[in-house]
Design a protein around this motif. Structure first.
Motif, mmCIF file in Angstrom:
data_model
loop_
_atom_site.group_PDB
_atom_site.id
_atom_site.type_symbol
_atom_site.label_atom_id
_atom_site.label_comp_id
_atom_site.label_asym_id
_atom_site.label_seq_id
_atom_site.Cartn_x
_atom_site.Cartn_y
_atom_site.Cartn_z
ATOM 1 N N GLY A 153 0.813 -1.205 -0.052
ATOM 2 C CA GLY A 153 0.142 0.096 -0.191
ATOM 3 C C GLY A 153 0.942 1.009 -0.011
ATOM 4 O O GLY A 153 1.796 1.418 0.727
ATOM 5 N N ALA A 154 0.504 2.219 -0.850
ATOM 6 C CA ALA A 154 1.424 3.505 -0.842
ATOM 7 C C ALA A 154 0.362 4.669 -0.629
ATOM 8 O O ALA A 154 0.715 5.931 -1.339
ATOM 9 N N GLY A 155 -0.572 4.675 0.199
ATOM 10 C CA GLY A 155 -1.443 5.833 0.625
ATOM 11 C C GLY A 155 -0.882 6.441 1.895
ATOM 12 O O GLY A 155 0.421 6.626 1.792
ATOM 13 N N GLY A 156 -1.420 6.945 2.927
ATOM 14 C CA GLY A 156 -0.984 7.669 3.822
ATOM 15 C C GLY A 156 -0.131 6.791 4.648
ATOM 16 O O GLY A 156 1.047 7.444 4.972
ATOM 17 N N LEU A 157 -0.375 5.534 5.311
ATOM 18 C CA LEU A 157 0.729 4.936 6.206
ATOM 19 C C LEU A 157 2.128 4.504 5.046
ATOM 20 O O LEU A 157 3.274 4.776 5.351
ATOM 21 N N GLY A 158 1.662 3.755 3.940
ATOM 22 C CA GLY A 158 2.812 3.399 3.022
ATOM 23 C C GLY A 158 3.653 4.295 2.533
ATOM 24 O O GLY A 158 4.829 4.202 2.421
ATOM 25 N N SER A 159 3.062 5.385 1.945
ATOM 26 C CA SER A 159 3.888 6.616 1.514
ATOM 27 C C SER A 159 4.900 7.243 2.251
ATOM 28 O O SER A 159 5.879 7.450 2.601
ATOM 29 N N ASN A 181 -3.965 15.358 1.644
ATOM 30 C CA ASN A 181 -3.901 16.110 3.037
ATOM 31 C C ASN A 181 -3.228 14.876 4.130
ATOM 32 O O ASN A 181 -3.018 15.441 5.010
ATOM 33 N N ARG A 182 -2.752 13.941 3.566
ATOM 34 C CA ARG A 182 -1.971 12.911 4.367
ATOM 35 C C ARG A 182 -1.086 11.896 3.673
ATOM 36 O O ARG A 182 -0.192 11.202 4.395
ATOM 37 N N GLN A 183 -0.909 12.021 2.475
ATOM 38 C CA GLN A 183 0.088 11.219 1.607
ATOM 39 C C GLN A 183 1.210 12.007 0.847
ATOM 40 O O GLN A 183 1.209 13.115 0.795
ATOM 41 N N TYR A 184 2.227 11.097 1.073
ATOM 42 C CA TYR A 184 3.416 11.916 0.520
ATOM 43 C C TYR A 184 3.650 12.030 -1.093
ATOM 44 O O TYR A 184 4.355 11.353 -1.582
ATOM 45 N N TYR A 185 2.679 12.800 -1.477
ATOM 46 C CA TYR A 185 2.751 13.418 -2.953
ATOM 47 C C TYR A 185 2.571 14.813 -3.228
ATOM 48 O O TYR A 185 2.200 15.535 -2.163
ATOM 49 N N PHE A 186 2.609 15.388 -4.258
ATOM 50 C CA PHE A 186 2.652 16.626 -4.540
ATOM 51 C C PHE A 186 1.373 16.787 -5.566
ATOM 52 O O PHE A 186 1.013 15.893 -6.333
ATOM 53 N N LEU A 230 5.589 7.719 -5.965
ATOM 54 C CA LEU A 230 6.521 7.662 -4.777
ATOM 55 C C LEU A 230 7.871 7.309 -4.968
ATOM 56 O O LEU A 230 8.860 7.703 -4.252
ATOM 57 N N ALA A 231 8.093 6.284 -5.876
ATOM 58 C CA ALA A 231 9.497 6.051 -6.299
ATOM 59 C C ALA A 231 10.221 7.223 -6.709
ATOM 60 O O ALA A 231 11.421 7.337 -6.416
ATOM 61 N N GLU A 232 9.556 8.180 -7.411
ATOM 62 C CA GLU A 232 10.432 9.360 -7.943
ATOM 63 C C GLU A 232 10.480 10.354 -6.619
ATOM 64 O O GLU A 232 11.715 10.847 -6.564
ATOM 65 N N ASN A 233 9.534 10.267 -5.660
ATOM 66 C CA ASN A 233 10.090 11.245 -4.629
ATOM 67 C C ASN A 233 11.047 10.434 -3.589
ATOM 68 O O ASN A 233 11.923 11.431 -3.059
ATOM 69 N N ILE A 234 10.998 9.130 -3.593
ATOM 70 C CA ILE A 234 12.068 8.540 -2.791
ATOM 71 C C ILE A 234 13.447 8.739 -3.509
ATOM 72 O O ILE A 234 14.464 9.371 -2.500
ATOM 73 N N LYS A 235 13.380 8.654 -4.818
ATOM 74 C CA LYS A 235 14.812 9.087 -5.498
ATOM 75 C C LYS A 235 15.278 10.411 -5.231
ATOM 76 O O LYS A 235 16.444 10.797 -5.261
ATOM 77 N N ALA A 236 14.471 11.311 -5.185
ATOM 78 C CA ALA A 236 14.744 12.928 -4.954
ATOM 79 C C ALA A 236 15.160 13.005 -3.541
ATOM 80 O O ALA A 236 15.998 13.995 -3.303
ATOM 81 N N VAL A 268 -2.404 9.842 11.165
ATOM 82 C CA VAL A 268 -1.652 8.991 9.937
ATOM 83 C C VAL A 268 -0.307 8.922 10.097
ATOM 84 O O VAL A 268 0.250 7.822 10.099
ATOM 85 N N GLY A 269 0.378 10.211 10.148
ATOM 86 C CA GLY A 269 1.837 10.307 10.045
ATOM 87 C C GLY A 269 2.675 9.635 11.323
ATOM 88 O O GLY A 269 3.415 9.170 11.409
ATOM 89 N N MET A 270 1.855 9.814 12.510
ATOM 90 C CA MET A 270 2.116 9.247 13.805
ATOM 91 C C MET A 270 2.351 7.758 13.653
ATOM 92 O O MET A 270 3.321 7.269 13.861
ATOM 93 N N VAL A 271 1.135 7.231 13.073
ATOM 94 C CA VAL A 271 1.343 5.670 12.830
ATOM 95 C C VAL A 271 2.051 5.227 11.941
ATOM 96 O O VAL A 271 3.015 4.148 12.093
ATOM 97 N N ALA A 272 2.343 5.909 10.800
ATOM 98 C CA ALA A 272 3.391 5.564 9.554
ATOM 99 C C ALA A 272 4.838 5.853 10.296
ATOM 100 O O ALA A 272 5.641 4.836 10.103
ATOM 101 N N HIS A 273 4.981 6.733 10.872
ATOM 102 C CA HIS A 273 6.330 6.751 11.445
ATOM 103 C C HIS A 273 6.783 5.823 12.740
ATOM 104 O O HIS A 273 7.720 5.353 12.798
ATOM 105 N N MET A 274 5.572 5.406 13.477
ATOM 106 C CA MET A 274 5.811 4.377 14.582
ATOM 107 C C MET A 274 6.269 2.931 13.635
ATOM 108 O O MET A 274 7.000 2.326 14.251
ATOM 109 N N GLN A 275 5.484 2.931 12.505
ATOM 110 C CA GLN A 275 5.722 1.734 11.828
ATOM 111 C C GLN A 275 7.063 1.715 11.135
ATOM 112 O O GLN A 275 7.810 0.774 11.553
#
Length: 193
Positions: free
Chosen positions: A19-25, A53-58, A70-76, A175-182
């Protein structure tokens, strides 16, 4: 342990993210920032304006496949991280194929039925492989309710009860708290082996 030591240890590991949504991204970005070696990310969805509002996209990525954006963002952020992006809807068979070589698997699905499916698949086919799931992150406030619970190789991050609904939407802070806890749980598993 200094940061260079952390990075040198982490670069040999492979993490699967379902999954590449709020948690995954957000989890993937956190792991990339600390120098994980390889991320295998699976998702079939596209970036929608409502995700921002919660996922790592632009905004410029609206309409793109999430795994590719997401792959593009990670490479940056960290071009040394190897990203395997798979534009697929995961089923039990795909979980076995895509995540067989992963050291840890991160569950980042929205639906309870999909969460249950991946947990059962991992515990059945990879009983010695840790799986880190997110459960209960809707709404806002109540920081102290977000916790880690461990049962053998199953790690559950979240409050375990706040389900997403129209009246209790997923918002960036929790969502960010849980993703970062993961992500932090993944580090704890790998760095204390």
């Amino acid at each position: 342990m200094d940061f260079e030591t952390v990075k040198s240890k982490l670069k040999k590991y492979t993490i699967g993210i379902a999954g590449a949504g709020g948690l995954g991204s957000n989890c993937a970005v956190a792991l990339a920032r600390v120098g994980i070696g390889t991320l295998i990310i699976c998702d079939f969805d596209v970036v929608d304006e409502s995700n921002l509002n919660r996922q790592y996209y632009f905004k410029k990525q609206i309409g793109e496949k999430k795994v590719l954006a997401l792959a593009e963002n990670i490479k940056a952020i960290n071009p040394d991280v190897e990203v395997e992006a798979h534009d697929i809807k995961l089923c039990e068979g795909e979980i076995k194929r895509k995540f067989k070589d992963c050291d840890v698997i991160v569950e980042a699905f929205d639906k309870a039925s999909e969460k249950e499916m991946i947990i059962e698949a991992v515990l059945t086919h990879f009983p010695d492989k840790p799986i880190v799931v997110g459960l209960g992150m809707a709404g806002f406030g109540d920081n102290n309710s977000i916790q880690l619970q461990k049962n053998n190789n199953l790690y559950v991050c979240g409050d375990g009860q706040s389900e997403v609904s129209d009246e209790n939407p997923p918002l960036a802070p929790r969502v960010g708290m849980v993703a970062h806890m993961q992500a932090n749980t993944v580090l704890e598993i790998l760095l204390t082996k």
